[in-house]
Motif scaffolding. Structure first.
Motif, mmCIF file in Angstrom:
data_model
loop_
_atom_site.group_PDB
_atom_site.id
_atom_site.type_symbol
_atom_site.label_atom_id
_atom_site.label_comp_id
_atom_site.label_asym_id
_atom_site.label_seq_id
_atom_site.Cartn_x
_atom_site.Cartn_y
_atom_site.Cartn_z
ATOM 1 N N GLY A 160 0.825 -1.202 0.000
ATOM 2 C CA GLY A 160 0.000 0.000 0.000
ATOM 3 C C GLY A 160 0.857 1.250 0.000
ATOM 4 N N MET A 161 0.227 2.392 -0.286
ATOM 5 C CA MET A 161 0.930 3.668 -0.268
ATOM 6 C C MET A 161 -0.039 4.750 0.189
ATOM 7 S SD MET A 161 1.093 4.893 -4.290
ATOM 8 C CE MET A 161 1.461 6.601 -3.865
ATOM 9 N N ARG B 42 4.022 2.303 4.568
ATOM 10 C CA ARG B 42 5.152 3.208 4.816
ATOM 11 C C ARG B 42 5.444 4.082 3.589
ATOM 12 N NH1 ARG B 42 9.250 2.835 8.557
ATOM 13 N NH2 ARG B 42 8.582 0.713 9.087
ATOM 14 N N LEU B 43 5.262 3.532 2.397
ATOM 15 C CA LEU B 43 5.480 4.280 1.169
ATOM 16 C C LEU B 43 4.535 5.478 1.132
ATOM 17 C CD1 LEU B 43 6.892 4.344 -1.634
ATOM 18 C CD2 LEU B 43 4.976 2.978 -2.492
ATOM 19 N N CYS B 44 5.076 6.675 1.017
ATOM 20 C CA CYS B 44 4.237 7.870 1.173
ATOM 21 C C CYS B 44 4.722 9.003 0.275
ATOM 22 C CB CYS B 44 4.251 8.330 2.634
ATOM 23 S SG CYS B 44 3.125 9.686 2.998
ATOM 24 N N GLN B 45 3.807 9.578 -0.477
ATOM 25 C CA GLN B 45 4.083 10.789 -1.233
ATOM 26 C C GLN B 45 3.448 11.962 -0.503
ATOM 27 O OE1 GLN B 45 2.368 11.031 -5.174
ATOM 28 N NE2 GLN B 45 3.477 12.905 -5.691
ATOM 29 N N ARG B 46 4.267 12.880 -0.059
ATOM 30 C CA ARG B 46 3.777 14.068 0.656
ATOM 31 C C ARG B 46 3.848 15.266 -0.288
ATOM 32 N NH1 ARG B 46 7.252 11.210 3.787
ATOM 33 N NH2 ARG B 46 6.349 10.168 5.625
ATOM 34 N N LEU B 47 2.712 15.853 -0.567
ATOM 35 C CA LEU B 47 2.668 16.993 -1.478
ATOM 36 C C LEU B 47 3.196 18.233 -0.775
ATOM 37 C CD1 LEU B 47 -0.756 16.454 -3.269
ATOM 38 C CD2 LEU B 47 1.466 15.371 -3.688
ATOM 39 N N GLN B 48 4.231 18.810 -1.321
ATOM 40 C CA GLN B 48 4.898 19.953 -0.708
ATOM 41 C C GLN B 48 4.361 21.261 -1.269
ATOM 42 O OE1 GLN B 48 7.013 19.337 1.774
ATOM 43 N NE2 GLN B 48 6.821 17.132 1.433
ATOM 44 N N SER B 49 4.525 22.330 -0.498
ATOM 45 C CA SER B 49 4.136 23.655 -0.960
ATOM 46 C C SER B 49 5.080 24.118 -2.069
ATOM 47 C CB SER B 49 4.188 24.654 0.199
ATOM 48 O OG SER B 49 3.268 24.307 1.212
ATOM 49 N N LEU B 50 4.572 25.003 -2.905
ATOM 50 C CA LEU B 50 5.389 25.545 -3.985
ATOM 51 C C LEU B 50 6.463 26.472 -3.433
ATOM 52 C CD1 LEU B 50 2.783 26.459 -6.734
ATOM 53 C CD2 LEU B 50 4.429 24.614 -6.778
ATOM 54 N N ALA B 51 7.672 26.302 -3.924
ATOM 55 C CA ALA B 51 8.774 27.196 -3.549
ATOM 56 C C ALA B 51 8.835 28.347 -4.548
ATOM 57 C CB ALA B 51 10.093 26.431 -3.535
#
Length: 334
Positions: free
Chosen positions: A75-76, A222-231
């Motif tokens: 899973g992710m 454990r596999l995880c994509q974390r969406l980051q804020s725009l730099a």
């Protein structure tokens, strides 16, 4: 609509042409259907390669990876703030993958997409999944373990490879009538035994925190994509700026005489890519509907105010140089 989405698979430099100016509804629909391909897409597909099999040439296949020793799948998680564009990103990428077909109400397919409602329980989720496979809603008297036995049977019968549970954090909320421990156990069991599938969980940061509270479930997700804020100077900021420019160009609209227009939008949306794209589209739409020749800072300011922004203080669309305004906004607590 399908054709519109397929055209969005093209790079930003090859955006398809919109309908002619007299067709205002068509031009608005064209704008609404635009998708900004960005670095998150590649990261998401990279994660998919850890839960799905790949073909001889590296193409993703709608077949879950199984551990040869215990038969478990993987899973992710996709984690991001509300409005960050998680669902649109996942939907667009799955749609674009050759051979991936969403099953809905019993129509043939190899993956399922279920959106969890705020009042959902682990039993109602089972009923939703059963209905999506064409089984129909489960009877109220059905016990939770019976409901999930039906689900597992249906997943195996139709050879479903993957289950995407959107807004999954709703399953793990506390309160009367809720069984958080049972929900975590169920999410773990989806990756085990007969009828096991690859699972994508998408939701806000609360989801990751809840999953992490149970070591057995966390290990499997454990596999995880974390969406980051725009730099401010990042690649995706440049892509957003180009996306706005190309949309306006295709719609024969001039842009504001302000090189920081995209930065103003991103600042107003707290760095969220999904929210920034939506806001940009709403602002462009305002210019279209009002039959203007171009998009203005005032269009953005009105969009900001009419969507809940404060009108009694400085905002990111005030007519002053962005460097000065940004400093002023920061000092005032933005």
């Amino acid at each position: 609509m399908k054709a519109m989405i397929e055209r969005d698979a093209q790079p930003a430099t090859a955006i398809a042409a919109p309908p002619a100016p007299p067709d205002l509804p068509g031009r608005i629909a064209w704008l609404d259907a635009r998708y900004l391909k960005n670095a998150r897409d590649a990261e998401f597909q990279e994660c998919l390669r850890d839960i799905l099999q790949v073909g001889p040439e590296g193409t993703l296949l709608p077949i879950a990876i199984r551990d040869p020793l215990n038969g478990e799948t993987r899973g992710m998680q996709v984690i991001g703030a509300s409005g960050d564009g998680k669902s649109v990103m996942i939907q667009r990428n799955l749609f674009a993958l050759p051979g991936f077909v969403k099953m809905n109400a019993g129509t043939a397919g190899n993956y399922l997409h279920i959106t969890v409602s705020p009042e959902a329980t682990i039993k109602s989720l089972a009923s939703d999944i059963a209905a999506a496979t064409g089984y129909g809603r489960l009877a109220e008297r059905t016990k939770t373990h019976e409901a999930w036995a039906i689900v597992r049977h249906r997943l195996k019968k139709f050879e479903i490879a993957m289950l995407w549970i959107d807004e999954a954090h709703h399953l793990l909320r506390g309160g009367a009538g809720r069984d958080v421990a049972g929900a975590l156990q169920t999410l773990k069991n989806l990756l085990q035994g007969e009828g096991a599938v690859a699972v994508i969980l998408s939701g806000v940061h609360h989801l990751e925190d809840r999953i992490a509270a149970d070591p057995e479930t966390f290990r499997r997700y454990r596999l995880c994509q974390r969406l980051q804020s725009l730099a401010a100077g990042g690649g995706d900021m440049q892509l957003l700026r180009r996306f706005i420019e190309k949309c306006c160009q295709k719609l024969d609209l001039s842009l504001p005489d302000d090189p920081s227009f995209a930065e103003r939008i991103v600042f107003s949306q707290a760095g969220g890519l999904g929210r920034s794209i939506i806001f940009a589209k709403m602002t462009i739409r305002r210019a279209l509907v009002n039959r203007k020749e171009g998009v203005s800072i005032e269009d953005a300011r009105r969009t900001w105010i009419l969507n809940g922004g404060e009108d009694n203080g400085p905002c990111p669309f005030d007519p002053m140089p962005w460097s000065d305004l940004r400093k002023l906004l920061a000092e005032s607590g933005w």
